[in-house]
Write an enzyme that holds these catalytic residues in place. Sequence first.
Site, PDB file in Angstrom:
ATOM      1  N   TYR A  67       1.888  52.654 -47.488  1.00 58.39           N
ATOM      2  CA  TYR A  67       1.542  52.391 -46.086  1.00 58.39           C
ATOM      3  C   TYR A  67       2.666  51.676 -45.341  1.00 58.39           C
ATOM      4  O   TYR A  67       3.049  50.566 -45.687  1.00 58.39           O
ATOM      5  CB  TYR A  67       0.263  51.560 -46.045  1.00 58.39           C
ATOM      6  CG  TYR A  67      -0.334  51.381 -44.678  1.00 58.39           C
ATOM      7  CD1 TYR A  67      -0.414  52.431 -43.781  1.00 58.39           C
ATOM      8  CD2 TYR A  67      -0.866  50.150 -44.289  1.00 58.39           C
ATOM      9  CE1 TYR A  67      -0.992  52.279 -42.538  1.00 58.39           C
ATOM     10  CE2 TYR A  67      -1.447  49.976 -43.047  1.00 58.39           C
ATOM     11  CZ  TYR A  67      -1.507  51.045 -42.172  1.00 58.39           C
ATOM     12  OH  TYR A  67      -2.074  50.879 -40.942  1.00 58.39           O
ATOM     13  N   LYS A 116      -1.599  53.638 -34.484  1.00 66.03           N
ATOM     14  CA  LYS A 116      -0.869  54.700 -35.186  1.00 66.03           C
ATOM     15  C   LYS A 116      -1.423  56.080 -34.848  1.00 66.03           C
ATOM     16  O   LYS A 116      -0.685  57.071 -34.823  1.00 66.03           O
ATOM     17  CB  LYS A 116      -0.900  54.455 -36.690  1.00 66.03           C
ATOM     18  CG  LYS A 116      -0.113  53.232 -37.146  1.00 66.03           C
ATOM     19  CD  LYS A 116      -0.158  53.069 -38.651  1.00 66.03           C
ATOM     20  CE  LYS A 116       0.703  51.907 -39.133  1.00 66.03           C
ATOM     21  NZ  LYS A 116       0.149  50.585 -38.784  1.00 66.03           N
ATOM     22  N   TRP A 141      -4.858  47.013 -33.265  1.00 64.73           N
ATOM     23  CA  TRP A 141      -4.030  47.018 -34.453  1.00 64.73           C
ATOM     24  C   TRP A 141      -3.635  48.435 -34.864  1.00 64.73           C
ATOM     25  O   TRP A 141      -3.132  49.202 -34.055  1.00 64.73           O
ATOM     26  CB  TRP A 141      -4.716  46.216 -35.569  1.00 64.73           C
ATOM     27  CG  TRP A 141      -4.883  44.774 -35.169  1.00 64.73           C
ATOM     28  CD1 TRP A 141      -5.928  44.220 -34.470  1.00 64.73           C
ATOM     29  CD2 TRP A 141      -3.939  43.703 -35.358  1.00 64.73           C
ATOM     30  NE1 TRP A 141      -5.697  42.874 -34.226  1.00 64.73           N
ATOM     31  CE2 TRP A 141      -4.487  42.537 -34.761  1.00 64.73           C
ATOM     32  CE3 TRP A 141      -2.696  43.622 -35.982  1.00 64.73           C
ATOM     33  CZ2 TRP A 141      -3.839  41.306 -34.777  1.00 64.73           C
ATOM     34  CZ3 TRP A 141      -2.040  42.383 -36.006  1.00 64.73           C
ATOM     35  CH2 TRP A 141      -2.627  41.241 -35.401  1.00 64.73           C
ATOM     36  N   SER A 142      -3.868  48.840 -36.100  1.00 65.48           N
ATOM     37  CA  SER A 142      -3.325  50.116 -36.571  1.00 65.48           C
ATOM     38  C   SER A 142      -4.038  51.344 -36.027  1.00 65.48           C
ATOM     39  O   SER A 142      -3.598  52.470 -36.288  1.00 65.48           O
ATOM     40  CB  SER A 142      -3.307  50.158 -38.095  1.00 65.48           C
ATOM     41  OG  SER A 142      -2.266  49.358 -38.594  1.00 65.48           O
ATOM     42  N   CYS A 143      -5.100  51.185 -35.274  1.00 69.67           N
ATOM     43  CA  CYS A 143      -5.622  52.332 -34.526  1.00 69.67           C
ATOM     44  C   CYS A 143      -4.520  52.905 -33.640  1.00 69.67           C
ATOM     45  O   CYS A 143      -4.556  54.085 -33.268  1.00 69.67           O
ATOM     46  CB  CYS A 143      -6.810  51.919 -33.665  1.00 69.67           C
ATOM     47  SG  CYS A 143      -8.290  51.452 -34.573  1.00 69.67           S
TER      48      CYS A 143
END
Length: 401
Positions: free
Chosen positions: A154, A68, A64-66
């Site tokens: 965010y 980014k 997921w947002s890891c």
Amino acid sequence: MTVQGTCDPRFSQVAEEFERNIELRGEVGASVCVIVDGEVVTDLWGGEAAPGVPWLNDTIGHVWSCTKGATALCAHLLAARGDLDLDAPVTRYWPEYGARGKDGTLVRHLLAHQAGLPALREPLPPGAFYDWKLMAERLAGEEPFWEPGTRHGYHALTFGFLVGEVIRRVAGRSLGTFFREEVAGPLELDFWLGLPEEQDARVAPTIPADPPAVPPTFYLKAFTEPESVPALLITNDGGYMTTPGEPDSRAARAAEYGSVGGVTNARGLAGMYRPLSLGGDGLVGEDRLAVMSLTASAGVDAVLAVPTRFTLGFTKAVDNRHLSPADREGALLSTTAFGHSGMGGSVGFCDPAARLAFGYTMNKQGPGLGVNPRGQALVDATYRSLGHRQAYGGIWYAPTS
């Protein structure tokens, strides 16, 4: 469900917490990796990748947002080489982006979640997140929800397209290609932005979090205010988040989706942050590392409605334990650490002061977008093993029980 791998005796507390996660805290399958002074001191995995299928040494999963953090690292590599000026207008690299009041947007605004484009107003077609050209065009033509640079919120699903398009324009390569050739390949990481079909068999499908007893403020607003940014973010996604199982589809895994599409394991996350834990170690210089670690935006988030802290592309520690139980998500890290968590609890970060790189991934999500209690227990145990009691803003706190 057997825990396997290696663990230096000095970090036995990490192994103990990892086992407790599986035995007592609802962990299904997971991996954790700790690197100190450039050496792997903990590399553990265990539980089930799928019903009846053990989590193996080479199991990978959706982080997921890891993701980014990987996208941000690509931007900083270009900046370190002098190819990208983070203080320049986005239009220097992406001229079409200046439409509808966005001509003053700086590249740093994209990285610090200050661009004002966390969502799109007009409905996206099914599969929009798999069409890079479409998303770039739609974002370039969209009016910002606030004046860029004046506040932060965010950009959960748009960050990867915004930053990734700048990377594509500067590097002349797609985001996934650039990451593979400049980061994953040289560092020998099993980390993918655009997973080849032949790797699918190794992926542990995501198990969604149990519904919370009380939804966080972000979700309450999304459900009750259909024209709000949270509602648009959640519902106008081309089916990516709103179609059950879609993020584990072949199309989703193949997409070079720099917001939430990365696939790796704890070893891959910790390995990506390893050079940064060592002062840059040839990947970037110490001056660039200082830029990467410096807080660029902080305060109550215009989208999530709770305090958040961002550097240029990464997250910093945030302590929201004073808020209502539904809004307490955050990440209790050292003040010198930076990295990124993923929805449900996966997390990767480095702490240059401690010469530490850390990664944790799992298939069963916990509540919220920040570090879940299982991951926090591992982070706490890591710092205890180093002889630290973690500090956030000078406030000392007891380890997670």
